[in-house]
Design an enzyme around this catalytic site. Structure first.
Site, mmCIF file in Angstrom:
data_model
loop_
_atom_site.group_PDB
_atom_site.id
_atom_site.type_symbol
_atom_site.label_atom_id
_atom_site.label_comp_id
_atom_site.label_asym_id
_atom_site.label_seq_id
_atom_site.Cartn_x
_atom_site.Cartn_y
_atom_site.Cartn_z
ATOM 1 N N ASP A 16 0.836 -1.203 0.000
ATOM 2 C CA ASP A 16 0.000 0.000 0.000
ATOM 3 C C ASP A 16 0.874 1.257 0.000
ATOM 4 O O ASP A 16 1.839 1.345 0.768
ATOM 5 C CB ASP A 16 -0.876 -0.018 1.265
ATOM 6 C CG ASP A 16 -1.896 1.095 1.272
ATOM 7 O OD1 ASP A 16 -2.735 1.131 0.351
ATOM 8 O OD2 ASP A 16 -1.861 1.927 2.197
ATOM 9 N N GLU A 35 1.890 -0.618 -5.110
ATOM 10 C CA GLU A 35 0.908 0.412 -5.452
ATOM 11 C C GLU A 35 1.658 1.733 -5.348
ATOM 12 O O GLU A 35 1.903 2.238 -4.266
ATOM 13 C CB GLU A 35 -0.274 0.422 -4.479
ATOM 14 C CG GLU A 35 -1.335 1.439 -4.902
ATOM 15 C CD GLU A 35 -1.963 2.242 -3.776
ATOM 16 O OE1 GLU A 35 -3.058 2.766 -3.975
ATOM 17 O OE2 GLU A 35 -1.351 2.385 -2.696
HETATM 18 C C1 NOJ Z 1 -4.390 3.016 -1.003
HETATM 19 C C2 NOJ Z 1 -5.543 2.109 -0.743
HETATM 20 O O1 NOJ Z 1 -5.854 1.388 -1.914
HETATM 21 C C3 NOJ Z 1 -6.670 2.974 -0.256
HETATM 22 O O2 NOJ Z 1 -7.874 2.255 -0.175
HETATM 23 C C4 NOJ Z 1 -6.278 3.562 1.074
HETATM 24 O O3 NOJ Z 1 -7.283 4.469 1.488
HETATM 25 C C5 NOJ Z 1 -4.958 4.306 0.986
HETATM 26 N N1 NOJ Z 1 -3.964 3.589 0.248
HETATM 27 C C6 NOJ Z 1 -4.402 4.589 2.366
HETATM 28 O O4 NOJ Z 1 -3.934 3.428 2.975
#
Ligand code: NOJ
Length: 546
Positions: free
Chosen positions: A203, A265
């Site tokens: 993440d 990500e």
């Molecule tokens: C990316 C995640 O996909 C999202 O759902 C989340 O709110 C943020 N990162 C913060 O962790």
């Protein structure tokens, strides 16, 4: 010498399980591990190679589990560690790998480290970013950074100090310059790898390291309320120091057999910056998001596909294809309105053009066609739960049921992401459509009253359903599209994109009129009915050329 066989993850179809909304095994209206276990045969039949499960750790749910209070346990609403182990074993038993979500940029404010920081235990605040405020009495935040969800990225405690949170106040950012933070996360990876987990989606992989001194960002790059954090030069994002962390993580993963993998990500400024995360001693793959930000236009699709393939090839990684996830408007709805000429930005796509009524049937046709394009491309494909049912975004949720922190933090101007997170419909009955073990369960987000027709049960019976299209496409994909990564574009009329890989072609018509298909070709699969040898608008087809 023949080329080495690709590793499974280089060609995989990965199904994203948003666990809270997938299947509820105990009837409390919240999806859980027990529910997921009972639906593994469904996933095996769908033909996916792996599942990526959104965070399942204990969490106060300030951001749907992306606020983790204990990285080595399971959220009680979802089950126990024993359930998690049983799930991993069951999934492996039906040939499905298991990827977890790791959240290293921030913890929950209920994590024991942050509680120690709040209590001002010696040294505890050094694991986070605490700073005095600016201005008279320190009443102004320490810098001008904005939270991705809206408002300042800083919250002030009663004792006057401020802490940094790039997301919700319940998600304080960790200080990755602290050696304990690094050691702790390498240990957490080991904990789950030892339990058989095959890898992690990371993440906010580009956020961990902040520029020394936490300087103000240039006003020009400091735009609030955007999940598309491609703000080149912002001192909070994509700092070069982050790569050393991933070199450490890769060393941990490389100690394991079979192979353990990482997916980043990382919303960064262009594919060249992204490629830096994929150097051979760092992460294995990264989501490339331009595909999901592409409007329904053949030329735009072609450009984005070429760019993604070239960027991945430059570092020897497979390209990745994402049509939707739990953060963006569902594909059907993105394609249900007029399409812009540029890449779709979050503000635009979250219904801000919603004075235009969505044409969901049109959106569904296009989403089905987009899926055939996605599965014909080389590399890894991600399917977000419900895409195989062609579910639409639920845009009319009552305000009082909204859960996404974006809603409140944006001052109630941005409805946020709840509309793509509605519990899945499994049966043709009334709500909760077989989602929950009890038929009187109240789901954590309400389901619409017209979803019986889109349920798994209804679609299983209908040979022309999107579910059956996905099943056929995924069954054919490994043998049909196995030939290498090169795609060759065909010279076709405007509004159509067509490419060949090996002996197979994929054609997609984004224009307004039908287009004749090559006479000597055999149709293997079509996203909608063809009219003779003509490819209708908003349709894709797989052809075997002769
Ligand atoms: C990316 C995640 O996909 C999202 O759902 C989340 O709110 C943020 N990162 C913060 O962790």
């Amino acid at each position: 010498m023949p080329a080495a066989e690709p590793s499974w993850w280089e060609t995989a179809v990965v199904y994203q399980v948003y666990i809270r909304s997938f299947a509820d095994g105990d009837g409390d209206g919240i999806g859980d591990i027990a529910g997921l276990r009972t639906r593994l045969p469904y996933l095996a039949e769908l033909g996916v190679d792996a599942i990526w499960i959104n965070p399942w750790y204990p969490s106060p749910m300030a951001d749907a589990g992306y606020d983790v209070s204990d990285y080595r346990d399971i959220e009680p609403a979802y089950g126990t560690l024993g359930d998690a182990q049983a799930l991993i074993a069951d999934a492996h038993g039906v040939g499905i790998r298991v990827l977890l979500d790791i959240v290293p940029n921030h913890t929950s404010d209920q994590h024991m480290w942050f509680r120690a920081a709040l209590a001002d235990e010696p040294g505890a605040r050094l694991r986070y970013h605490f700073r005095p405020g600016r201005g008279p009495g320190g009443a102004e935040p320490p810098n001008n950074w904005q939270s991705v969800f809206g408002g300042p990225a800083w919250t002030r405690l009663a004792d006057g100090s401020w802490y940094l949170h790039l997301f919700a106040p319940g998600q304080p950012d960790l200080n990755w310059a602290h050696p304990e933070v690094r050691a702790e996360f390498e240990n957490i990876l080991t904990f789950w790898f030892d339990r058989g987990v095959d890898g992690f989606r990371i993440d906010v992989a580009h956020g961990l390291v902040k520029q020394d001194g936490l300087p103000d960002a240039d006003e020009s790059v400091e735009t609030a309320q955007s999940l598309v954090q491609d703000r080149a030069g912002h001192p909070a994002w994509d700092q070069d120091g982050v790569h050393d962390i991933y070199r450490g993580w890769r060393a941990v993963a490389d100690r394991y057999t079979p192979e353990r993998i990482f997916i980043a990500e990382a919303w960064v400024d262009g594919n060249e910056r992204l490629a830096r995360y994929l150097r051979s001693d760092e992460l294995h793959t990264a989501f490339q998001f331009d595909f999901l930000r592409t409007p329904w236009r053949a030329r735009a699709l072609r450009e984005v596909i070429d760019d993604a393939i070239a960027a991945a090839a430059s570092v020897g990684a497979p390209p990745t294809w994402v049509l939707s996830n739990h953060d963006v408007t569902r594909t059907v709805t993105r394609f249900a309105r007029s399409q812009p000429h540029h890449l779709i930005e979050t503000d635009w796509e979250r219904g801000r053009w919603a004075d235009e009524d969505p044409d969901h049937e049109l959106g569904r046709r296009r989403a089905r066609a987009a899926a055939l394009v996605q599965f014909a491309l080389p590399g890894t494909a991600y399917v977000y739960q419900g895409e195989e049912l062609a579910l639409e975004e639920i845009e009319d949720l009552p305000d009082d049921v909204r859960q996404d922190p974006t809603w409140a933090q944006s001052g109630f101007t941005d409805v946020g992401r709840d509309g793509c997170r509605i519990p899945l419909p499994w049966t043709e009955t009334d709500v909760p459509y077989g989602f929950a073990a009890r038929s009187d369960a109240v789901t954590w987000l309400p389901q619409p009253t017209h979803w019986a027709q889109h349920s798994v049960q209804a679609q299983e019976r209908d040979p022309r359903s999107t579910l059956n299209l996905y099943r056929r496409a995924l069954a054919l994909r490994p043998s049909l599209w196995r030939d290498g990564s090169a795609i060759r574009w065909l010279d076709v009329t405007d509004g159509v994109a067509a490419f060949q890989r090996g002996g197979v072609q994929c054609w997609v018509n984004t224009g307004h009129s039908g287009v004749p298909l090559p006479p000597a070709a055999t149709v293997v699969l079509a996203s909608s009915d063809l009219t003779g040898d003509v490819l209708p608008p908003d349709t894709a087809v797989w052809l075997r050329s002769q």
